[in-house]
Design a protein around this motif. Structure first.
Motif, PDB file in Angstrom:
ATOM      1  N   VAL A  93       0.814  -1.215   0.000  1.00 50.14           N
ATOM      2  CA  VAL A  93       0.000   0.000   0.000  1.00 50.14           C
ATOM      3  C   VAL A  93       0.853   1.273   0.000  1.00 50.14           C
ATOM      4  N   PRO A  94       1.913   1.400   0.840  1.00 49.79           N
ATOM      5  CA  PRO A  94       2.696   2.643   0.802  1.00 49.79           C
ATOM      6  C   PRO A  94       3.290   2.941  -0.572  1.00 49.79           C
ATOM      7  N   SER A  95       3.836   1.924  -1.223  1.00 51.60           N
ATOM      8  CA  SER A  95       4.413   2.136  -2.557  1.00 51.60           C
ATOM      9  C   SER A  95       3.325   2.443  -3.578  1.00 51.60           C
ATOM     10  N   TYR A  96       2.185   1.800  -3.424  1.00 51.93           N
ATOM     11  CA  TYR A  96       1.064   2.067  -4.322  1.00 51.93           C
ATOM     12  C   TYR A  96       0.622   3.523  -4.212  1.00 51.93           C
ATOM     13  N   VAL A  97       0.570   4.040  -2.997  1.00 50.00           N
ATOM     14  CA  VAL A  97       0.167   5.436  -2.785  1.00 50.00           C
ATOM     15  C   VAL A  97       1.149   6.379  -3.472  1.00 50.00           C
ATOM     16  N   ILE A  98       2.447   6.079  -3.386  1.00 56.21           N
ATOM     17  CA  ILE A  98       3.455   6.924  -4.032  1.00 56.21           C
ATOM     18  C   ILE A  98       3.234   6.968  -5.540  1.00 56.21           C
ATOM     19  N   VAL A  99       3.007   5.801  -6.123  1.00 54.18           N
ATOM     20  CA  VAL A  99       2.877   5.727  -7.586  1.00 54.18           C
ATOM     21  C   VAL A  99       1.533   6.264  -8.047  1.00 54.18           C
ATOM     22  N   TRP A 100       0.442   5.774  -7.465  1.00 50.77           N
ATOM     23  CA  TRP A 100      -0.881   6.063  -7.993  1.00 50.77           C
ATOM     24  C   TRP A 100      -1.493   7.359  -7.467  1.00 50.77           C
ATOM     25  N   GLU A 101      -1.208   7.708  -6.232  1.00 50.63           N
ATOM     26  CA  GLU A 101      -1.835   8.873  -5.631  1.00 50.63           C
ATOM     27  C   GLU A 101      -0.978  10.137  -5.696  1.00 50.63           C
ATOM     28  N   LEU A 102       0.333   9.977  -5.855  1.00 47.63           N
ATOM     29  CA  LEU A 102       1.223  11.140  -5.862  1.00 47.63           C
ATOM     30  C   LEU A 102       1.822  11.401  -7.235  1.00 47.63           C
ATOM     31  N   ARG A 103       2.531  10.415  -7.782  1.00 45.52           N
ATOM     32  CA  ARG A 103       3.255  10.653  -9.031  1.00 45.52           C
ATOM     33  C   ARG A 103       2.359  10.633 -10.267  1.00 45.52           C
ATOM     34  N   PHE A 104       1.469   9.657 -10.351  1.00 50.99           N
ATOM     35  CA  PHE A 104       0.715   9.497 -11.597  1.00 50.99           C
ATOM     36  C   PHE A 104      -0.275  10.646 -11.841  1.00 50.99           C
ATOM     37  N   ALA A 160      -0.562  18.642  -7.134  1.00 49.96           N
ATOM     38  CA  ALA A 160      -1.454  17.888  -8.028  1.00 49.96           C
ATOM     39  C   ALA A 160      -2.108  16.730  -7.289  1.00 49.96           C
ATOM     40  N   SER A 161      -3.358  16.485  -7.628  1.00 49.19           N
ATOM     41  CA  SER A 161      -4.094  15.335  -7.091  1.00 49.19           C
ATOM     42  C   SER A 161      -5.147  14.929  -8.122  1.00 49.19           C
ATOM     43  N   TRP A 162      -5.755  13.773  -7.906  1.00 55.74           N
ATOM     44  CA  TRP A 162      -6.759  13.325  -8.860  1.00 55.74           C
ATOM     45  C   TRP A 162      -7.950  14.286  -8.920  1.00 55.74           C
ATOM     46  N   SER A 163      -8.236  14.975  -7.822  1.00 54.28           N
ATOM     47  CA  SER A 163      -9.379  15.891  -7.809  1.00 54.28           C
ATOM     48  C   SER A 163      -9.177  17.097  -8.722  1.00 54.28           C
ATOM     49  N   SER A 164      -7.930  17.443  -8.998  1.00 52.43           N
ATOM     50  CA  SER A 164      -7.661  18.608  -9.846  1.00 52.43           C
ATOM     51  C   SER A 164      -7.593  18.257 -11.330  1.00 52.43           C
ATOM     52  N   VAL A 165      -7.589  16.980 -11.664  1.00 52.03           N
ATOM     53  CA  VAL A 165      -7.442  16.575 -13.063  1.00 52.03           C
ATOM     54  C   VAL A 165      -8.720  16.762 -13.881  1.00 52.03           C
TER      55      VAL A 165
END
Length: 367
Positions: free
Chosen positions: A77-88, A221-226
């Motif tokens: 989960v921590p690595s997933y958050v970095i990739v999917w919630e922060l970087r992507f 940046a976050s998914w809400s701003s896309v």
């Protein structure tokens, strides 16, 4: 005794033309296919490059899990958050902003028939900066929480747009020269207000955040701003694509456009609204990122010619790919600190633009 003189030619004498030779063009389908392939690769690279030490296999695994809703082990989960919630989402927003700035740059250059025009020539970015700085320095719009910055920037951008339109409009409509002069004058006016606000800041960290935003940043940046930014850019692209033939006529001058059945004043108003909406939206989520809207349209014309149908097929894709890699560089050059995006776009854009201008085969608006 009177001397006879040759009458002035009504058309250029092409037989003695010593201008630059025609440029070699890149086949449009090949170029578009290459950019379409480069875009997902760039997005994946943006999700995988960073200080976390994730392998490419892990990065692709987390991206696939995010796209498909797959299950993950608790320790992933921590690595997933970095990739999917922060970087992507940051990479996706970079692509959206780059595409928006590049496409609006094409439209503004045709609208004002000025090779130096970019999305910010109308004073939109400097107007948005006033609202953004009011939030960062003085805490305005605090009741909106996380939406305070983008809301304030967008509202002040709309106010700047309305002021530019009110000043530039004449009984004859919007003329290119008045638009450029009005936008430039108000740009300096808004910039002066912004500079005063930065100097009036009581806390150095607030001033630093304001300067970071002024030079462009996707750190928030976050998914809400896309979705909002993507919707505005997509709507702008649809309108510009539909107007591509009319843009070709407008770029040749109002008289030529009228002869071809194009209402130049009406089209200029449409482009003004489109450019304002797209620029105001992307500036609200990314800050003022310079040079993308100036450099990418010229590079696209150099590759595919001046036909706006071709330019608008290439420029948004090129702008998206460019800004993704600029954002990657901003995160890794001085890691863990971040560079403002505007610093890197200028560092990349200036030498590229100088080389482009030195090419004998390139002329603005030419074939």
């Amino acid at each position: 005794m009177a001397t006879l003189r040759d009458p002035l030619p009504t058309t250029p004498r092409r037989s003695t033309d010593t201008g630059p030779p025609p440029a070699r063009r890149v086949p449009l389908p090949l170029l578009v296919a290459g950019l379409c392939a480069a875009l997902p690769v760039s997005l994946a690279c943006a999700a995988g490059i960073g200080a976390s030490g994730l392998s490419w296999g892990e990065t692709l695994h987390y991206l696939w899990a995010g796209l498909t809703g797959g299950s993950l082990a608790p320790d992933e989960v921590p690595s997933y958050v970095i990739v999917w919630e922060l970087r992507f989402p940051r990479a996706v927003l970079a692509a959206v902003v780059g595409a928006g700035l590049a496409s609006v740059g094409v439209a503004v250059q045709a609208m004002v028939r000025n090779a130096l025009a970019d999305p910010f020539v109308l004073g939109i970015s400097s107007g948005a900066a006033v609202g953004a700085n009011a939030v960062l320095i003085f805490g305005a719009f605090g009741a909106l929480g996380l939406w305070a910055l983008s809301t304030a920037a967008f509202v002040s951008a709309l106010a700047a747009i309305a002021l530019v339109y009110a000043v530039a409009r004449t009984p004859r409509g919007l003329t290119p020269l008045r638009l450029v002069l009005t936008g430039t004058a108000l740009y300096y006016g808004f910039s002066a207000v912004t500079t005063f606000m930065v100097f009036a800041a009581e806390h150095g960290e607030a001033a630093r955040s304001a300067m970071m935003w002024l030079l462009g940043s996707l750190g928030g940046a976050s998914w809400s701003s896309v979705p909002i930014a993507a919707g505005a850019v997509l709507g702008g692209l649809v309108h510009l694509g539909w107007s591509a033939r009319r843009l070709n006529a407008l770029a040749m001058g109002d008289e030529t456009a009228a002869a071809l059945g194009v209402d130049a004043d009406r089209l200029r108003k449409e482009l003004f609204v489109t450019a304002a909406a797209v620029t105001g939206t992307v500036v609200a989520v990314s800050g003022a990122i310079g040079f993308v809207g100036l450099m990418v349209p010229h590079a696209a014309r150099m590759l595919v010619g001046a036909d706006h149908r071709k330019v608008l097929a290439v420029a948004p894709l090129a702008g998206a790919v460019l800004l993704i890699w600029v954002d990657i560089l901003s995160r890794v050059v001085l890691a863990p600190a971040e560079l403002p995006l505007g610093v890197l776009t200028a560092a990349i854009g200036v030498p590229c633009f100088v080389l482009l201008m030195r090419r004998r085969t390139y002329t603005f608006g030419g074939v």
